[in-house]
Design an enzyme around this catalytic site. Structure first.
Site, PDB file in Angstrom:
ATOM      1  N   GLU A 113      28.095 -17.626   2.310  1.00 38.81           N
ATOM      2  CA  GLU A 113      29.230 -17.781   3.224  1.00 38.81           C
ATOM      3  C   GLU A 113      29.863 -16.433   3.557  1.00 38.81           C
ATOM      4  OE1 GLU A 113      32.928 -19.656   1.787  1.00 38.81           O
ATOM      5  OE2 GLU A 113      32.044 -19.578  -0.209  1.00 38.81           O
ATOM      6  N   CYS A 123       1.698 -11.792  -5.316  1.00 36.47           N
ATOM      7  CA  CYS A 123       2.927 -12.591  -5.144  1.00 36.47           C
ATOM      8  C   CYS A 123       3.104 -13.688  -6.188  1.00 36.47           C
ATOM      9  CB  CYS A 123       2.936 -13.268  -3.775  1.00 36.47           C
ATOM     10  SG  CYS A 123       2.273 -12.287  -2.443  1.00 36.47           S
ATOM     11  N   GLU A 176     -16.619 -13.723  -0.716  1.00 37.27           N
ATOM     12  CA  GLU A 176     -15.611 -13.184  -1.653  1.00 37.27           C
ATOM     13  C   GLU A 176     -16.347 -12.606  -2.858  1.00 37.27           C
ATOM     14  OE1 GLU A 176     -12.165 -12.669  -1.786  1.00 37.27           O
ATOM     15  OE2 GLU A 176     -12.773 -11.772  -3.686  1.00 37.27           O
ATOM     16  N   ARG A 218      12.399   3.359  -0.183  1.00 36.95           N
ATOM     17  CA  ARG A 218      12.416   4.093   1.084  1.00 36.95           C
ATOM     18  C   ARG A 218      12.071   3.127   2.217  1.00 36.95           C
ATOM     19  NH1 ARG A 218       8.548   6.993   3.829  1.00 36.95           N
ATOM     20  NH2 ARG A 218       7.017   6.839   2.147  1.00 36.95           N
ATOM     21  N   ALA A 230      11.427  -9.725   1.369  1.00 43.97           N
ATOM     22  CA  ALA A 230      12.240  -9.842   0.156  1.00 43.97           C
ATOM     23  C   ALA A 230      11.620  -8.996  -0.936  1.00 43.97           C
ATOM     24  CB  ALA A 230      12.294 -11.296  -0.299  1.00 43.97           C
ATOM     25  N   HIS A 242      30.846 -23.679   1.550  1.00 43.83           N
ATOM     26  CA  HIS A 242      31.672 -23.186   0.454  1.00 43.83           C
ATOM     27  C   HIS A 242      31.493 -24.027  -0.805  1.00 43.83           C
ATOM     28  CE1 HIS A 242      35.061 -21.118  -1.337  1.00 43.83           C
ATOM     29  NE2 HIS A 242      35.565 -22.293  -1.693  1.00 43.83           N
ATOM     30  N   TYR A 259       8.244  -1.699  -3.547  1.00 46.43           N
ATOM     31  CA  TYR A 259       8.352  -3.104  -3.941  1.00 46.43           C
ATOM     32  C   TYR A 259       7.861  -3.322  -5.380  1.00 46.43           C
ATOM     33  CZ  TYR A 259       8.616  -4.850   0.958  1.00 46.43           C
ATOM     34  OH  TYR A 259       8.972  -5.146   2.236  1.00 46.43           O
ATOM     35  N   ILE A 260       6.626  -2.887  -5.640  1.00 49.49           N
ATOM     36  CA  ILE A 260       6.007  -3.247  -6.920  1.00 49.49           C
ATOM     37  C   ILE A 260       6.748  -2.585  -8.079  1.00 49.49           C
ATOM     38  CG2 ILE A 260       3.867  -3.132  -8.272  1.00 49.49           C
ATOM     39  CD1 ILE A 260       2.304  -3.479  -5.681  1.00 49.49           C
ATOM     40  N   THR A 310      -5.228 -11.122  -3.189  1.00 49.59           N
ATOM     41  CA  THR A 310      -4.145 -10.449  -3.925  1.00 49.59           C
ATOM     42  C   THR A 310      -2.989 -11.403  -4.188  1.00 49.59           C
ATOM     43  OG1 THR A 310      -4.737  -8.346  -2.910  1.00 49.59           O
ATOM     44  CG2 THR A 310      -2.535  -8.501  -3.864  1.00 49.59           C
ATOM     45  N   CYS A 311      -2.556 -12.136  -3.168  1.00 51.76           N
ATOM     46  CA  CYS A 311      -1.362 -12.973  -3.306  1.00 51.76           C
ATOM     47  C   CYS A 311      -1.483 -13.949  -4.476  1.00 51.76           C
ATOM     48  CB  CYS A 311      -1.101 -13.724  -1.999  1.00 51.76           C
ATOM     49  SG  CYS A 311       0.272 -14.869  -2.125  1.00 51.76           S
ATOM     50  N   LYS A 343       3.188 -12.582  -9.967  1.00 47.88           N
ATOM     51  CA  LYS A 343       4.411 -11.747 -10.053  1.00 47.88           C
ATOM     52  C   LYS A 343       5.653 -12.632 -10.099  1.00 47.88           C
ATOM     53  CE  LYS A 343       6.629 -11.004  -6.723  1.00 47.88           C
ATOM     54  NZ  LYS A 343       6.348 -10.101  -5.626  1.00 47.88           N
ATOM     55  N   ASP A 373      -3.794  -6.660   5.143  1.00 49.26           N
ATOM     56  CA  ASP A 373      -3.475  -5.318   4.643  1.00 49.26           C
ATOM     57  C   ASP A 373      -4.530  -4.274   5.007  1.00 49.26           C
ATOM     58  OD1 ASP A 373      -1.413  -6.696   3.514  1.00 49.26           O
ATOM     59  OD2 ASP A 373      -1.819  -6.100   1.435  1.00 49.26           O
ATOM     60  N   ALA A 377     -19.793  -8.222   0.160  1.00 49.27           N
ATOM     61  CA  ALA A 377     -20.363  -8.181   1.508  1.00 49.27           C
ATOM     62  C   ALA A 377     -20.386  -6.755   2.045  1.00 49.27           C
ATOM     63  CB  ALA A 377     -19.538  -9.072   2.432  1.00 49.27           C
ATOM     64  N   GLU A 410      10.123  -4.345  -8.653  1.00 50.87           N
ATOM     65  CA  GLU A 410       9.930  -5.723  -9.139  1.00 50.87           C
ATOM     66  C   GLU A 410       9.488  -5.712 -10.602  1.00 50.87           C
ATOM     67  OE1 GLU A 410       7.319  -7.580  -6.277  1.00 50.87           O
ATOM     68  OE2 GLU A 410       8.962  -7.981  -4.893  1.00 50.87           O
TER      69      GLU A 410
HETATM   70  P1  NDP Z   1       5.027   1.010  -1.591  1.00 46.15           P
HETATM   71  O1  NDP Z   1       4.318   1.729  -0.516  1.00 46.15           O
HETATM   72  O2  NDP Z   1       6.094   0.032  -1.272  1.00 46.15           O
HETATM   73  O3  NDP Z   1       5.646   2.058  -2.610  1.00 46.15           O
HETATM   74  C1  NDP Z   1       4.878   3.066  -3.201  1.00 46.15           C
HETATM   75  C2  NDP Z   1       5.809   3.964  -3.970  1.00 46.15           C
HETATM   76  O4  NDP Z   1       5.075   4.902  -4.710  1.00 46.15           O
HETATM   77  C3  NDP Z   1       6.737   4.736  -3.056  1.00 46.15           C
HETATM   78  O5  NDP Z   1       7.990   4.765  -3.673  1.00 46.15           O
HETATM   79  C4  NDP Z   1       6.092   6.100  -3.004  1.00 46.15           C
HETATM   80  O6  NDP Z   1       6.996   7.153  -2.782  1.00 46.15           O
HETATM   81  C5  NDP Z   1       5.534   6.211  -4.398  1.00 46.15           C
HETATM   82  N1  NDP Z   1       4.389   7.110  -4.506  1.00 46.15           N
HETATM   83  C6  NDP Z   1       3.295   7.143  -3.710  1.00 46.15           C
HETATM   84  N2  NDP Z   1       2.440   8.080  -4.137  1.00 46.15           N
HETATM   85  C7  NDP Z   1       3.005   8.654  -5.218  1.00 46.15           C
HETATM   86  C8  NDP Z   1       2.618   9.707  -6.089  1.00 46.15           C
HETATM   87  N3  NDP Z   1       1.467  10.347  -5.942  1.00 46.15           N
HETATM   88  N4  NDP Z   1       3.448  10.045  -7.096  1.00 46.15           N
HETATM   89  C9  NDP Z   1       4.632   9.409  -7.263  1.00 46.15           C
HETATM   90  N5  NDP Z   1       5.048   8.396  -6.474  1.00 46.15           N
HETATM   91  C10 NDP Z   1       4.246   8.032  -5.462  1.00 46.15           C
HETATM   92  O7  NDP Z   1       3.861   0.362  -2.430  1.00 46.15           O
HETATM   93  P2  NDP Z   1       3.828  -0.731  -3.558  1.00 46.15           P
HETATM   94  O8  NDP Z   1       2.667  -0.327  -4.371  1.00 46.15           O
HETATM   95  O9  NDP Z   1       5.133  -0.907  -4.213  1.00 46.15           O
HETATM   96  O10 NDP Z   1       3.515  -2.047  -2.726  1.00 46.15           O
HETATM   97  C11 NDP Z   1       2.421  -2.069  -1.801  1.00 46.15           C
HETATM   98  C12 NDP Z   1       2.697  -2.999  -0.666  1.00 46.15           C
HETATM   99  O11 NDP Z   1       2.571  -4.322  -1.123  1.00 46.15           O
HETATM  100  C13 NDP Z   1       4.102  -2.879  -0.107  1.00 46.15           C
HETATM  101  O12 NDP Z   1       4.145  -1.992   0.959  1.00 46.15           O
HETATM  102  C14 NDP Z   1       4.425  -4.278   0.328  1.00 46.15           C
HETATM  103  O13 NDP Z   1       4.113  -4.374   1.687  1.00 46.15           O
HETATM  104  C15 NDP Z   1       3.506  -5.156  -0.490  1.00 46.15           C
HETATM  105  N6  NDP Z   1       4.289  -5.889  -1.504  1.00 46.15           N
HETATM  106  C16 NDP Z   1       5.210  -6.797  -1.085  1.00 46.15           C
HETATM  107  C17 NDP Z   1       5.956  -7.494  -1.997  1.00 46.15           C
HETATM  108  C18 NDP Z   1       6.968  -8.466  -1.517  1.00 46.15           C
HETATM  109  O14 NDP Z   1       6.898  -8.904  -0.388  1.00 46.15           O
HETATM  110  N7  NDP Z   1       7.961  -8.833  -2.344  1.00 46.15           N
HETATM  111  C19 NDP Z   1       5.791  -7.302  -3.435  1.00 46.15           C
HETATM  112  C20 NDP Z   1       4.818  -6.296  -3.763  1.00 46.15           C
HETATM  113  C21 NDP Z   1       4.099  -5.629  -2.825  1.00 46.15           C
HETATM  114  P3  NDP Z   1       7.519   7.548  -1.317  1.00 46.15           P
HETATM  115  O15 NDP Z   1       8.565   6.552  -0.966  1.00 46.15           O
HETATM  116  O16 NDP Z   1       8.067   8.908  -1.512  1.00 46.15           O
HETATM  117  O17 NDP Z   1       6.334   7.520  -0.420  1.00 46.15           O
END
Ligand code: NDP
Length: 466
Positions: free
Chosen positions: A448, A48, A35, A211, A348, A443, A184-185, A42-43, A51, A310, A115, A188
């Protein structure tokens, strides 16, 4: 037979790497886990866990508001960012320490340093301050579990914005923020900053946030974010960011609108972290997204190298990385060939309100089956009705019209991540709508509503007359 320093060399001590390394070491195999930063990945370190702490902190604001509706009078409340970050860091250090202890208890050797793969059986650890682990090591098997890294868009002034890694250590809370992205990020952190009193704008380039999620979920969440005070700006992106003399960041968008904020955060996706790993030296193949290509057993095209999590860009979620790592260990060290089933993985979004989702969206079901039976309800839950709040929940079932199996469940509202975990069991088992409905309600709960949806939903046609 070749004599190696280790039976397994894991690169990356995040969720997937630690699980695989620990399970392998428990068989008595000689395991090294390298490491370059802190154990936990990351988590634990910048995802996670911290966050979720921030989400909990931000939720207090709405709890204080709700409390007034329940007979409470609460004195002036204030939030101390510095103290919160300190306390959060203490807990993260404790968790990271637990990961180290568990690895060591299992008998794995932890190596501190970056590494680099030298060939199919050799890894070099580069020198690192405070570590004596630099050197060249051989291993029968190598597992790459290096995760992903946030990416920043490239446009004039983008350097003024920060990424999620930095959001966990801001020296102070900004008064206003523009968050870029609709994933997601982004949603959130929009909830986190808004909840902590920061004037928050969410900027997404597409038609609606999240999306890939069900369209009803996307529309409902965008409305609810707005109700909570987040400005959601859709369909445009940055031209440039300029820094004014007083430090204000002036964002000029593609539609010529400008936004002045104290901070800009990019949540614009994450790329597989393969940079500088030396994969080309071993001949490990990547896909067009730069992710390591693996088969169902997480094996790369090189017979002695595997990859999980990832860095393979399959489903980028912590529990998936853990299951992929465990399946690898079972197959290679327990003589128990195991694959992880990537179908029907629940997820989620810890936005405010949160989202829980499993299975198909309505659009996916219509595409797959030529139609879908939809059951849904939008309502104010009891807790909100009682104090006169206007926030609404959404529950939605997607059913295959041919065999009546429930193929998708989507919930937006309090506790939806907890609810969806249980719903995922039923969907994964392939229950029919009739079996689902035979479950008696608990209930009074929000959940429910999911087992009392009897009327098929028909969307209202929007169109001209004649
Ligand atoms: P995401 O891939 O979910 O979202 C990235 C967002 O950035 C999309 O809306 C995308 O648009 C937009 N985007 C990408 N490039 C550009 C750009 N050049 N200009 C403007 N907008 C842009 O990534 P996140 O960073 O939010 O999260 C990464 C991953 O981490 C997720 O896929 C998820 O799997 C994981 N994660 C999970 C969580 C959970 O389980 N609760 C919490 C946080 C992260 P478009 O839709 O048009 O591509």
């Amino acid at each position: 037979m070749a004599d190696y320093d280790f039976d397994l060399f894991v690169i990356g001590a995040g969720s997937g790497g630690v699980r695989a390394g620990r399970l392998a070491a428990m068989t008595g195999a000689k395991v090294a886990v390298a490491e370059e930063y802190r154990v936990g990945g990351t988590c634990v370190i910048r995802g996670c866990v911290p966050k979720k702490f921030m989400v909990y902190a931000a939720e207090v604001t709405s709890q204080l508001k709700t409390a007034k509706g329940y007979g409470w009078t609460i004195g002036e409340a204030s939030f101390d960012w510095k103290r919160f970050i300190h306390d959060k860091d203490v807990e993260i250090a404790r968790l990271s320490g637990m990961y180290v202890t568990n690895l060591q208890k299992a008998g794995a050797h932890l190596l501190h340093g970056r590494a680099q793969i030298v060939d199919a059986h050799t890894v070099e650890i580069l020198p690192k301050d405070g570590s004596n682990d630099a050197g060249t090591y051989t291993a029968k098997k190598i597992l790459i579990a290096t995760g992903g890294r946030p990416v920043k868009p490239d446009f004039p002034g983008a350097e003024h914005g920060f990424i999620s890694d930095e959001a966990f250590h801001l020296p102070k809370l900004p008064k206003s923020i523009l968050i870029v992205g609709g994933g997601y990020i982004a949603v959130e952190f929009a909830g986190i900053f808004n909840g902590l009193g920061v004037q928050t704008t969410l900027l997404y380039r597409g038609a609606n946030i999240l999306r890939g999620f069900d369209d009803d979920v996307r529309a409902h969440l965008a409305d609810e974010l707005e109700k909570r005070g987040i400005k959601v700006v859709l369909g445009c992106s940055h031209q440039r960011i300029e820094k004014a003399e007083d430090g204000t960041l002036v964002s000029t968008l593609t539609n010529e609108l400008t936004f002045e904020t104290e901070a800009v955060m990019f949540a614009t996706g994450r790329d597989p972290y393969v940079e500088g790993l030396g994969l080309e030296k071993a001949g490990v193949k990547l896909n067009e997204r730069g992710a390591i290509i693996v088969d169902d057993h997480s094996k790369t095209n090189v017979a002695s190298i595997w990859a999980v999590g990832d860095v393979t860009d399959r489903i980028n979620l912590t529990p998936v990385a853990i299951r992929e790592g465990a399946a690898f260990a079972q197959t290679e060290f327990y003589n128990n060939p195991t694959t992880f089933d990537h179908e029907c993985v629940a997820s989620a979004v810890f936005s405010q309100p949160p989202v829980g989702s499993v299975g198909m969206t309505e659009a996916e079901a219509r595409h797959a089956f030529g139609g879908a039976d939809i059951y849904r309800s939008v309502f104010r839950p009891m807790k909100i009705t009682f104090y006169g709040g206007q926030e609404r929940c959404l529950v939605k079932l997607v059913v295959n019209p041919e065999d009546q199996k429930v193929v998708g469940v989507h919930v937006v509202g309090p506790d939806s991540p907890e609810i969806i975990q249980m719903a995922a069991i039923a969907v994964k088992m392939g229950v029919t709508k009739q079996q689902w409905d035979s479950t008696c309600a608990v209930h009074p709960t929000l959940a429910e509503e999911l087992v009392t949806l009897r009327e098929k939903y028909t969307p209202v046609e929007v169109g001209g007359i004649g």
